[in-house]
Design an enzyme around this catalytic site. Structure first.
Site, PDB file in Angstrom:
ATOM      1  N   ARG A  61       0.819  -1.234   0.000  1.00 58.25           N
ATOM      2  CA  ARG A  61       0.000   0.000   0.000  1.00 58.25           C
ATOM      3  C   ARG A  61       0.843   1.271   0.000  1.00 58.25           C
ATOM      4  O   ARG A  61       0.395   2.330   0.422  1.00 58.25           O
ATOM      5  CB  ARG A  61      -0.976   0.030   1.169  1.00 58.25           C
ATOM      6  CG  ARG A  61      -1.926  -1.129   1.152  1.00 58.25           C
ATOM      7  CD  ARG A  61      -3.198  -0.877   1.931  1.00 58.25           C
ATOM      8  NE  ARG A  61      -4.119  -1.964   1.685  1.00 58.25           N
ATOM      9  CZ  ARG A  61      -4.036  -3.142   2.286  1.00 58.25           C
ATOM     10  NH1 ARG A  61      -3.111  -3.351   3.201  1.00 58.25           N
ATOM     11  NH2 ARG A  61      -4.887  -4.091   2.003  1.00 58.25           N
TER      12      ARG A  61
ATOM     13  N   LYS B 277       2.504  11.511 -10.986  1.00 53.77           N
ATOM     14  CA  LYS B 277       1.588  10.649 -11.749  1.00 53.77           C
ATOM     15  C   LYS B 277       2.302   9.349 -12.083  1.00 53.77           C
ATOM     16  O   LYS B 277       3.442   9.357 -12.546  1.00 53.77           O
ATOM     17  CB  LYS B 277       1.197  11.326 -13.055  1.00 53.77           C
ATOM     18  CG  LYS B 277       0.065  12.314 -12.936  1.00 53.77           C
ATOM     19  CD  LYS B 277      -0.415  12.630 -14.339  1.00 53.77           C
ATOM     20  CE  LYS B 277      -1.333  13.813 -14.359  1.00 53.77           C
ATOM     21  NZ  LYS B 277      -1.696  14.157 -15.734  1.00 53.77           N
TER      22      LYS B 277
ATOM     23  N   GLU C 282       8.640  18.955 -24.765  1.00 57.06           N
ATOM     24  CA  GLU C 282       8.009  19.249 -23.458  1.00 57.06           C
ATOM     25  C   GLU C 282       8.629  20.506 -22.842  1.00 57.06           C
ATOM     26  O   GLU C 282       7.975  21.238 -22.109  1.00 57.06           O
ATOM     27  CB  GLU C 282       8.163  18.060 -22.495  1.00 57.06           C
ATOM     28  CG  GLU C 282       7.508  16.768 -22.971  1.00 57.06           C
ATOM     29  CD  GLU C 282       5.978  16.737 -22.835  1.00 57.06           C
ATOM     30  OE1 GLU C 282       5.368  17.733 -22.398  1.00 57.06           O
ATOM     31  OE2 GLU C 282       5.392  15.692 -23.192  1.00 57.06           O
TER      32      GLU C 282
ATOM     33  N   LYS D 205       6.555  23.092 -13.519  1.00 60.67           N
ATOM     34  CA  LYS D 205       5.737  21.935 -13.144  1.00 60.67           C
ATOM     35  C   LYS D 205       5.480  21.934 -11.641  1.00 60.67           C
ATOM     36  O   LYS D 205       4.371  21.657 -11.188  1.00 60.67           O
ATOM     37  CB  LYS D 205       6.409  20.637 -13.595  1.00 60.67           C
ATOM     38  CG  LYS D 205       5.489  19.451 -13.379  1.00 60.67           C
ATOM     39  CD  LYS D 205       5.647  18.342 -14.367  1.00 60.67           C
ATOM     40  CE  LYS D 205       4.540  17.310 -14.151  1.00 60.67           C
ATOM     41  NZ  LYS D 205       4.761  16.064 -14.836  1.00 60.67           N
TER      42      LYS D 205
ATOM     43  N   GLU E  78      -4.941  17.240 -10.456  1.00 48.64           N
ATOM     44  CA  GLU E  78      -5.466  17.643 -11.765  1.00 48.64           C
ATOM     45  C   GLU E  78      -6.984  17.795 -11.774  1.00 48.64           C
ATOM     46  O   GLU E  78      -7.686  17.170 -12.567  1.00 48.64           O
ATOM     47  CB  GLU E  78      -5.005  16.667 -12.860  1.00 48.64           C
ATOM     48  CG  GLU E  78      -5.203  17.300 -14.245  1.00 48.64           C
ATOM     49  CD  GLU E  78      -4.590  16.493 -15.383  1.00 48.64           C
ATOM     50  OE1 GLU E  78      -3.523  15.897 -15.189  1.00 48.64           O
ATOM     51  OE2 GLU E  78      -5.185  16.495 -16.461  1.00 48.64           O
TER      52      GLU E  78
ATOM     53  N   ARG F 208      -3.782  22.027 -13.442  1.00 51.13           N
ATOM     54  CA  ARG F 208      -2.752  21.084 -13.888  1.00 51.13           C
ATOM     55  C   ARG F 208      -3.003  20.631 -15.331  1.00 51.13           C
ATOM     56  O   ARG F 208      -2.081  20.222 -16.032  1.00 51.13           O
ATOM     57  CB  ARG F 208      -2.679  19.878 -12.936  1.00 51.13           C
ATOM     58  CG  ARG F 208      -1.521  18.954 -13.262  1.00 51.13           C
ATOM     59  CD  ARG F 208      -1.185  17.969 -12.162  1.00 51.13           C
ATOM     60  NE  ARG F 208      -0.117  17.077 -12.609  1.00 51.13           N
ATOM     61  CZ  ARG F 208       0.522  16.227 -11.834  1.00 51.13           C
ATOM     62  NH1 ARG F 208       0.217  16.144 -10.552  1.00 51.13           N
ATOM     63  NH2 ARG F 208       1.471  15.460 -12.309  1.00 51.13           N
TER      64      ARG F 208
ATOM     65  N   ASN G  30      -1.235  19.753 -20.324  1.00 51.60           N
ATOM     66  CA  ASN G  30      -1.601  18.929 -21.476  1.00 51.60           C
ATOM     67  C   ASN G  30      -1.578  19.711 -22.779  1.00 51.60           C
ATOM     68  O   ASN G  30      -2.066  19.226 -23.804  1.00 51.60           O
ATOM     69  CB  ASN G  30      -2.995  18.312 -21.267  1.00 51.60           C
ATOM     70  CG  ASN G  30      -2.995  17.352 -20.101  1.00 51.60           C
ATOM     71  OD1 ASN G  30      -2.018  16.645 -19.891  1.00 51.60           O
ATOM     72  ND2 ASN G  30      -4.066  17.362 -19.327  1.00 51.60           N
TER      73      ASN G  30
ATOM     74  N   HIS H  16      -1.282  18.019 -26.084  1.00 54.06           N
ATOM     75  CA  HIS H  16      -1.439  16.591 -25.855  1.00 54.06           C
ATOM     76  C   HIS H  16      -2.743  16.020 -26.416  1.00 54.06           C
ATOM     77  O   HIS H  16      -2.824  14.823 -26.637  1.00 54.06           O
ATOM     78  CB  HIS H  16      -1.314  16.265 -24.358  1.00 54.06           C
ATOM     79  CG  HIS H  16       0.108  16.300 -23.880  1.00 54.06           C
ATOM     80  ND1 HIS H  16       0.891  17.430 -23.956  1.00 54.06           N
ATOM     81  CD2 HIS H  16       0.905  15.342 -23.331  1.00 54.06           C
ATOM     82  CE1 HIS H  16       2.093  17.172 -23.470  1.00 54.06           C
ATOM     83  NE2 HIS H  16       2.140  15.913 -23.081  1.00 54.06           N
TER      84      HIS H  16
ATOM     85  N   HIS I 124      -1.876  13.138 -28.605  1.00 56.76           N
ATOM     86  CA  HIS I 124      -2.264  11.800 -28.182  1.00 56.76           C
ATOM     87  C   HIS I 124      -2.989  11.071 -29.313  1.00 56.76           C
ATOM     88  O   HIS I 124      -2.777   9.876 -29.557  1.00 56.76           O
ATOM     89  CB  HIS I 124      -3.147  11.896 -26.936  1.00 56.76           C
ATOM     90  CG  HIS I 124      -3.522  10.567 -26.388  1.00 56.76           C
ATOM     91  ND1 HIS I 124      -4.705   9.956 -26.718  1.00 56.76           N
ATOM     92  CD2 HIS I 124      -2.874   9.716 -25.581  1.00 56.76           C
ATOM     93  CE1 HIS I 124      -4.766   8.773 -26.129  1.00 56.76           C
ATOM     94  NE2 HIS I 124      -3.666   8.609 -25.422  1.00 56.76           N
TER      95      HIS I 124
ATOM     96  N   HIS J  75       6.662  10.214 -28.197  1.00 56.47           N
ATOM     97  CA  HIS J  75       5.661  11.039 -27.515  1.00 56.47           C
ATOM     98  C   HIS J  75       5.950  12.533 -27.743  1.00 56.47           C
ATOM     99  O   HIS J  75       5.057  13.302 -28.105  1.00 56.47           O
ATOM    100  CB  HIS J  75       5.675  10.689 -26.018  1.00 56.47           C
ATOM    101  CG  HIS J  75       4.787  11.534 -25.173  1.00 56.47           C
ATOM    102  ND1 HIS J  75       3.413  11.482 -25.240  1.00 56.47           N
ATOM    103  CD2 HIS J  75       5.079  12.479 -24.240  1.00 56.47           C
ATOM    104  CE1 HIS J  75       2.900  12.342 -24.378  1.00 56.47           C
ATOM    105  NE2 HIS J  75       3.890  12.965 -23.765  1.00 56.47           N
TER     106      HIS J  75
END
Ligand SMILES: NC(=O)c1ccc[n+]([C@@H]2O[C@H](COP(=O)([O-])OP(=O)(O)OC[C@H]3O[C@@H](n4cnc5c(N)ncnc54)[C@H](O)[C@@H]3O)[C@@H](O)[C@H]2O)c1
Length: 525
Positions: free
Chosen positions: A289, A311, A353, A395, A405, A409, A413, A416, A420, A433
């Site tokens: 956990r 993330k 990025e 960031k 997010e 946040r 993106n 993206h 994506h 990417h």
């Protein structure tokens, strides 16, 4: 030297004495906030507490601090014990200079303050208990700093030297209360791995996760340094590449850790790019956990983006990163020297990025990239470190405002949504990417110009910068119905709408909810 240092910590931690030692070292005067408050009001702190109450005292303290922060000559300032409890003051201190928290055991603190005279909060029957309670109440605020330095059994001169070192290394802070962590960015910072593990993985097993692209170079050296320091190291080497970012790889990490008898003091260290980092972090957040996590990113993309922010995720056949958690690391070491072995195409992908971060940050950051474009392509260490620092700072700011997010946040993106879709259409293997994000940013500008949030000149400026960095910009061939159909399955859409990240001038990007049909219509126009 133009750096500024603010010394925080509970009463008895030695703020004033250490400030004096630092003043000798730097040959510049030290100031004391409590003394300035007393001077301004003509009253002793104890008297102020008695007559105005703690809230009245804090209000005066906050105003005076604001004044001091506006004076660049105030380079060393010792704070009151509770100054940093005020969030606004603490964040201002963090962004203006190096904020150091001095700590000490209760015995040390008590020995130094002795009678409690002139210390209104200690004027009680059991001062040891009072100190413990105050420190416990302020623990989260004290943790939000550039470094916590234990003062027990160290001379003020040694402490001044330790602070000087923190100032030189200039760590970046992600301030999240007791989960605060630092991102250290400088050539050679990988050699700090053992001390960081000694702090964050005391006595535990360290599961070192890497992939076949990094194992022979950086991961092997990391493991050797751990073994030389007698730390228990469990190696896990995964197959390199996005195609291996799946639950089977995570199971290998879980099993290696559990077979080695990992307990709650266990620790997972990721050495590699974003794929390794995301999976190691996912494993760390789920093992027992949740165990500690450290990141030693070795691609530009992972330094500027995936290693920071918490993330984690793995891919499923239905799409990328569809299963994951939030789990912040304990430390991040960005050693730009490790990029020496990174293929140019991977470095360029990371630069996409960096461009995104600069555009979100503002005009100064975009200008910096425009000036340094060639040096960045050439992989010059100083330009690369500056670009990493700029991106991490941006960031960190956004993650602090919106860790999970639910709002701002989403700005990260930028590029993206279409990026994506382009990646998905290519089966996640046709383009890197970062390359897809570069194309996505060009597409985002096309849409933004049509929506009126951006001008054609701004769009051309973005395209020119991406080109200078050797990134693809010819997005039109990708703007077809088959590719854009993937926008409808973007995991970030809600109630048939995408939160479109609409760029404009640098620093002026906004979130615009847009129906999928409208977004696609504008992009096909
Ligand atoms: N968690 C987040 O917030 C976040 C943010 C952005 C991206 N990501 C994820 O990051 C991943 C992409 O990361 P990436 O671009 O780093 O790709 P990657 O991890 O696949 O690394 C690219 C390739 O470079 C190799 N490599 C790594 N470091 C090297 C080095 N120093 N020298 C030589 N080779 C090296 C790797 O073995 C791999 O083959 C994606 O899965 C994406 O979803 C996550």
């Amino acid at each position: 030297m133009s750096e500024r240092v603010f010394l925080s910590g509970p009463m008895g931690s030695g703020k004033t004495a250490v400030a004096a030692a630092l003043s000798d070292l730097w040959q510049t005067p030290a100031y004391d906030l409590d003394a300035l408050v007393e001077q301004r009001t003509g009253l002793a702190i104890a008297e102020l507490f008695r007559t105005r109450g703690e809230a009245g005292f804090r209000a005066i303290e906050r105003e005076l601090l604001k004044e001091q922060l506006a004076l660049p000559d105030v380079r060393i300032l010792s704070l009151g014990g509770g100054t940093v409890v005020d969030t606004e003051s603490r964040r201002a201190l963090l962004s203006t200079g190096t904020l150091i928290t001095l700590t000490g055991t209760t015995e040390t603190l008590l020995r130094r303050v002795r009678s409690g005279k002139g210390r209104p909060l200690l004027d009680v029957a059991n001062p040891a208990k009072a100190i413990e309670q105050i420190v416990a109440l302020r623990r989260a605020a004290y943790a939000e700093c550039h470094a916590q330095i234990a003062t027990d059994e160290r001379t003020v001169e040694e402490l001044a030297q330790a602070i000087d070192r923190v100032v030189t290394e200039a760590p970046l802070v992600v301030p999240l209360g007791e989960r605060t962590y630092r991102v250290e960015v400088f050539p050679g910072v990988r050699h700090e791995l053992v001390p960081r593990l000694r702090t964050h993985a005391p006595g535990g097993v360290v599961v070192v996760v890497t992939d076949t692209g990094v194992d022979d170079s950086w991961a092997r050296r990391a493991r050797e340094s751990l073994e030389a320091a007698s730390l228990t190291c469990v190696p896990v080497c995964l197959e390199a590449g996005e195609a291996h970012k799946h639950i089977g790889s995570v199971e290998r990490i879980w099993d290696a850790a559990l077979d080695a008898g990992v307990d709650r003091d266990g620790f997972v260290l990721a050495v590699g790019g974003g794929v390794v980092g995301d999976m190691a972090a996912f494993a760390a957040s789920t093992l027992l956990r949740g165990v500690g996590l450290g990141q030693l990113p070795t691609t530009l993309l992972s330094m500027v983006d995936s290693a920071v922010g918490g993330k984690t995720g793995i891919d499923r056949r239905q799409g990328k990163n569809l299963v994951g958690t939030f789990h912040q690391p304990k430390f991040v070491l960005c050693d730009v020297e490790t990029l020496a072995t990174l293929p140019l195409a991977e470095r360029r992908a990371g630069l996409a990025e960096v461009v995104k971060s600069a555009w979100l940050a503002g005009e100064a950051e975009v200008c910096m990239l425009e000036r340094a474009a060639q040096a960045l392509v050439d992989g010059e260490l100083e330009a690369t470190s500056d670009a990493v620092r700029m991106s991490v700072q941006l960031k960190a700011k956004i993650v602090t405002e919106d860790e999970l997010e639910t709002g701002s946040r989403a700005l990260l993106n930028l590029g993206h949504t279409v990026g994506h879709a382009i990646e998905a259409q290519g089966g996640f293997s046709a383009l890197r990417h970062g390359e897809a994000v570069a194309l996505g940013m060009v597409a985002a500008f096309k849409l933004a110009v049509r929506l009126g949030t951006a001008t054609q000149e701004q769009a051309e400026r973005m395209t020119a910068l991406l080109r200078a960095l050797g990134l693809p910009t010819a997005v039109e061939p990708h703007l077809n119905p088959a590719t854009l159909a993937y926008i409808g399955s973007d995991k970030k859409r809600r109630a048939g709408k995408v939160r479109f990240i609409a760029p404009g001038a640098p620093g002026k990007t906004q979130i615009v909810p847009l129906s999928v049909a409208d977004a696609v219509g504008h992009l096909l126009a």
